[in-house]
Structures are given as C-alpha cells and as structure tokens.
Write a protein that holds these residues in place. Structure first.
Motif, PDB file in Angstrom:
ATOM      1  N   ARG A   1      -3.984   2.829 -15.579  1.00  0.00           N
ATOM      2  CA  ARG A   1      -5.428   2.664 -15.644  1.00  0.00           C
ATOM      3  C   ARG A   1      -5.961   1.767 -14.530  1.00  0.00           C
ATOM      4  NH1 ARG A   1      -5.702   1.452 -21.062  1.00  0.00           N
ATOM      5  NH2 ARG A   1      -5.452  -0.724 -20.487  1.00  0.00           N
ATOM      6  N   LYS A   2      -5.147   0.769 -14.132  1.00  0.00           N
ATOM      7  CA  LYS A   2      -5.601  -0.192 -13.127  1.00  0.00           C
ATOM      8  C   LYS A   2      -5.839   0.490 -11.793  1.00  0.00           C
ATOM      9  CE  LYS A   2      -3.701  -4.630 -14.511  1.00  0.00           C
ATOM     10  NZ  LYS A   2      -2.546  -5.508 -14.335  1.00  0.00           N
ATOM     11  N   ARG A   3      -6.819  -0.030 -11.063  1.00  0.00           N
ATOM     12  CA  ARG A   3      -7.092   0.529  -9.739  1.00  0.00           C
ATOM     13  C   ARG A   3      -5.964   0.151  -8.792  1.00  0.00           C
ATOM     14  NH1 ARG A   3      -8.844  -3.102  -5.861  1.00  0.00           N
ATOM     15  NH2 ARG A   3      -9.160  -5.175  -6.703  1.00  0.00           N
ATOM     16  N   LEU A   4      -5.791   0.957  -7.736  1.00  0.00           N
ATOM     17  CA  LEU A   4      -4.782   0.646  -6.733  1.00  0.00           C
ATOM     18  C   LEU A   4      -5.312  -0.484  -5.854  1.00  0.00           C
ATOM     19  CD1 LEU A   4      -3.619   4.214  -5.722  1.00  0.00           C
ATOM     20  CD2 LEU A   4      -2.450   2.620  -7.203  1.00  0.00           C
ATOM     21  N   ARG A   5      -4.461  -1.461  -5.588  1.00  0.00           N
ATOM     22  CA  ARG A   5      -4.930  -2.646  -4.865  1.00  0.00           C
ATOM     23  C   ARG A   5      -4.643  -2.577  -3.373  1.00  0.00           C
ATOM     24  NH1 ARG A   5      -2.104  -7.327  -7.862  1.00  0.00           N
ATOM     25  NH2 ARG A   5      -3.337  -8.647  -6.497  1.00  0.00           N
ATOM     26  N   GLY A   6      -3.774  -1.633  -2.980  1.00  0.00           N
ATOM     27  CA  GLY A   6      -3.373  -1.551  -1.570  1.00  0.00           C
ATOM     28  C   GLY A   6      -4.524  -1.395  -0.593  1.00  0.00           C
TER      29      GLY A   6
ATOM     30  N   GLN B   1       0.821  -1.203   0.000  1.00  0.00           N
ATOM     31  CA  GLN B   1       0.000   0.000   0.000  1.00  0.00           C
ATOM     32  C   GLN B   1       0.861   1.262   0.000  1.00  0.00           C
ATOM     33  OE1 GLN B   1      -2.229   1.067   3.439  1.00  0.00           O
ATOM     34  NE2 GLN B   1      -3.981   1.730   2.263  1.00  0.00           N
ATOM     35  N   GLN B   2       1.930   1.229   0.782  1.00  0.00           N
ATOM     36  CA  GLN B   2       2.747   2.430   0.911  1.00  0.00           C
ATOM     37  C   GLN B   2       3.528   2.742  -0.360  1.00  0.00           C
ATOM     38  OE1 GLN B   2       4.963   1.473   4.374  1.00  0.00           O
ATOM     39  NE2 GLN B   2       3.297   2.021   5.755  1.00  0.00           N
ATOM     40  N   ASN B   3       3.922   1.702  -1.094  1.00  0.00           N
ATOM     41  CA  ASN B   3       4.808   1.919  -2.245  1.00  0.00           C
ATOM     42  C   ASN B   3       4.113   1.780  -3.586  1.00  0.00           C
ATOM     43  OD1 ASN B   3       7.638   2.100  -0.954  1.00  0.00           O
ATOM     44  ND2 ASN B   3       6.689   0.350   0.024  1.00  0.00           N
ATOM     45  N   GLU B   4       2.807   1.550  -3.542  1.00  0.00           N
ATOM     46  CA  GLU B   4       2.106   1.209  -4.776  1.00  0.00           C
ATOM     47  C   GLU B   4       2.168   2.323  -5.819  1.00  0.00           C
ATOM     48  OE1 GLU B   4      -2.006   0.172  -4.276  1.00  0.00           O
ATOM     49  OE2 GLU B   4      -1.771  -1.435  -5.733  1.00  0.00           O
ATOM     50  N   LEU B   5       1.921   3.542  -5.377  1.00  0.00           N
ATOM     51  CA  LEU B   5       1.840   4.664  -6.317  1.00  0.00           C
ATOM     52  C   LEU B   5       3.171   4.868  -7.046  1.00  0.00           C
ATOM     53  CD1 LEU B   5      -0.721   6.268  -6.731  1.00  0.00           C
ATOM     54  CD2 LEU B   5       0.264   8.093  -5.378  1.00  0.00           C
TER      55      LEU B   5
ATOM     56  N   HIS C   1      15.477   1.773 -18.812  1.00  0.00           N
ATOM     57  CA  HIS C   1      16.391   0.944 -18.026  1.00  0.00           C
ATOM     58  C   HIS C   1      16.566   1.512 -16.624  1.00  0.00           C
ATOM     59  CE1 HIS C   1      19.435  -1.978 -17.289  1.00  0.00           C
ATOM     60  NE2 HIS C   1      20.352  -1.071 -17.066  1.00  0.00           N
ATOM     61  N   GLN C   2      16.688   2.831 -16.538  1.00  0.00           N
ATOM     62  CA  GLN C   2      16.832   3.472 -15.222  1.00  0.00           C
ATOM     63  C   GLN C   2      15.599   3.214 -14.362  1.00  0.00           C
ATOM     64  OE1 GLN C   2      19.317   5.022 -13.659  1.00  0.00           O
ATOM     65  NE2 GLN C   2      20.654   4.513 -15.367  1.00  0.00           N
ATOM     66  N   ALA C   3      14.446   3.312 -14.985  1.00  0.00           N
ATOM     67  CA  ALA C   3      13.200   3.060 -14.246  1.00  0.00           C
ATOM     68  C   ALA C   3      13.149   1.628 -13.735  1.00  0.00           C
ATOM     69  CB  ALA C   3      12.000   3.347 -15.144  1.00  0.00           C
ATOM     70  N   GLN C   4      13.622   0.700 -14.581  1.00  0.00           N
ATOM     71  CA  GLN C   4      13.639  -0.712 -14.178  1.00  0.00           C
ATOM     72  C   GLN C   4      14.599  -0.924 -13.004  1.00  0.00           C
ATOM     73  OE1 GLN C   4      11.579  -3.089 -15.425  1.00  0.00           O
ATOM     74  NE2 GLN C   4      12.374  -4.260 -13.717  1.00  0.00           N
ATOM     75  N   LEU C   5      15.744  -0.237 -13.058  1.00  0.00           N
ATOM     76  CA  LEU C   5      16.707  -0.347 -11.953  1.00  0.00           C
ATOM     77  C   LEU C   5      16.105   0.186 -10.663  1.00  0.00           C
ATOM     78  CD1 LEU C   5      20.101   0.652 -13.611  1.00  0.00           C
ATOM     79  CD2 LEU C   5      19.297  -1.615 -12.994  1.00  0.00           C
ATOM     80  N   GLN C   6      15.350   1.272 -10.778  1.00  0.00           N
ATOM     81  CA  GLN C   6      14.675   1.826  -9.602  1.00  0.00           C
ATOM     82  C   GLN C   6      13.661   0.843  -9.040  1.00  0.00           C
ATOM     83  OE1 GLN C   6      14.961   4.658  -7.713  1.00  0.00           O
ATOM     84  NE2 GLN C   6      16.900   4.820  -8.795  1.00  0.00           N
ATOM     85  N   LEU C   7      12.962   0.167  -9.942  1.00  0.00           N
ATOM     86  CA  LEU C   7      11.976  -0.836  -9.508  1.00  0.00           C
ATOM     87  C   LEU C   7      12.658  -1.935  -8.705  1.00  0.00           C
ATOM     88  CD1 LEU C   7       9.600  -1.433 -12.527  1.00  0.00           C
ATOM     89  CD2 LEU C   7       8.939  -0.798 -10.236  1.00  0.00           C
ATOM     90  N   ASN C   8      13.888  -2.278  -9.113  1.00  0.00           N
ATOM     91  CA  ASN C   8      14.602  -3.359  -8.438  1.00  0.00           C
ATOM     92  C   ASN C   8      15.041  -2.965  -7.026  1.00  0.00           C
ATOM     93  OD1 ASN C   8      14.278  -4.682 -10.799  1.00  0.00           O
ATOM     94  ND2 ASN C   8      16.405  -4.530 -11.466  1.00  0.00           N
TER      95      ASN C   8
END
Lengths: 102, 110
Positions: B39-44, A19-23, A43-50
């Motif tokens: 587009r997807k709703r937030l699931r948290g 919930q906290q990191n979803e956005l 690629h940078q965005a993917q690295l951030q995701l990791n």
C-alpha cells in the motif's frame, strides 16, 4: 556550485540502489511478512531479502546538506545545514524566512 | 438489549457485512497480511530528487571523450614518475599472494 564530497556520492549511490531495487524488495517484504503464507515460503523470502546489498535499504539514505554535504544539523524543510541556512536567511534568499526580533 | 446478549457469531456476521459495505479487509484475528508494504508509496523517485543535478567535470572524463585533443594530466604524470622511483628503491607494493599460505593474512597474530 554544491560541494559534492565522497559522503554525498555514497548517499547518491544509496538513493540509486534504493530506487532500482525498491519494487522487488517490496514484493519480498510482502511475502515475508504475510502470516497466511507457509513458514517455509516466508523464510525463503526473508533469505532473498538478505541477499540485497547494503545500499538498497532505504535506511542507508541520509538527507545531507545540498550545499555543503554536511550530515548533521540539517533543516529538513530546506535541505540545508544550519550554517548555510543562517547565511541564506540573512541574505533573504529563503522566501518567508527572516530573523526573529521582538 | 445490551451488547452482552448478542451472540458472538452475530457480531462476527455484522463485522463481515460492515467490511463488505465499506470495502475493508475482513480480518477478525488481526493476522499480519503484509498489505502495508504494497500500500505504501514508492520512495525511490522522490529520494532521487533530493540533491540538485550536478555535472562533475574531470580531466579523465575529458580525455576519454576527446582522445584527439592530446590533453596531458600533469598530476597523473607526476604520480607515475614518483611511483617508478619508489619501485626502483624497492619501496613498491608487495606482490600479490598466489595462494592462501603465501598471504600475510594467515601469518597475522590474533
């Protein structure tokens, strides 16, 4: 009183993390998957995701039994494991559920 | 007039106009835009509602909240006493390694 064991606590931790990191994760996912962006940006965005932790991914969340904390044999509509579901159904605690007989 | 007789540019123009009318994205090459992640709703929020709320009562929490109550955690006292006895017999936890060379990890066989 629901049985809260360590696996349930871990699951709650995962849910909070998601919930906290979803956005932020969604934003990075959007950039990383957008084929119109330059490859370096993606690629940078993917690295951030990791860099996000294990308990921020929605796949780490598992629906466990809300009564016993059991992880397998869950009736997803009721959030109960098979044994608790059976016991409750027999005690008429689940509206609209009754034992089949024909 | 069959479909084969219509110029491709005309078909493309038709698609563009159709997208304008129905307010959909014009994407003839089917490029992945990542729009589905927005587009997807937030699931948290719904994930947090799964377990019923619970309040776990623990002695440690109670002691922290009310220090004036003089609550004694008997199990903790027993644990500390046993630990002390074990240390006297030289069965305590080993010392933390100060450097990488001291650590038992480096001596471990692979």
């Amino acid at each position: 009183m629901p049985n809260v064991n360590c696996r349930v606590l871990r699951d709650i931790k995962a849910r909070k993390g998601v919930q906290q990191n979803e956005l932020l994760r969604r934003a990075y996912l959007y950039v990383a998957r957008d084929q119109r962006q330059p490859a370096q940006v993606r690629h940078q965005a993917q690295l951030q995701l990791n860099t996000f932790g294990k308990y921020t991914r929605p796949t780490t969340v598992k629906n466990r039994c809300t009564e016993t904390g059991r992880g397998r044999g869950i009736m997803s509509e009721f959030g109960l494991c098979r044994t608790v579901f059976r016991a409750k159904a027999r005690n008429h605690e689940l509206p609209g559920v009754h034992k089949a007989s024909w | 007039m069959t479909m084969a007789n219509i110029a491709p540019s005309a078909l493309a123009a038709l698609t563009r106009v159709r997208c304008q009318i129905f307010q959909t994205a014009y994407n003839p090459a089917s490029i992945r835009t990542g729009a589905k992640y927005l587009r997807k709703r937030l699931r948290g929020p719904s994930m947090m509602k799964y377990y019923p709320p619970y309040e776990q009562l623990s002695l440690a929490k109670l002691m922290k909240q009310y220090p004036e109550w003089d609550v004694v955690d008997e199990d903790e006292q027993i644990r500390l006493r046993d630990l002390d006895q074990r240390k006297k017999r030289g069965k305590g936890a080993p010392k933390k390694a100060k450097s990488m060379e001291d650590s038992r990890r480096s001596k471990r066989k692979r």
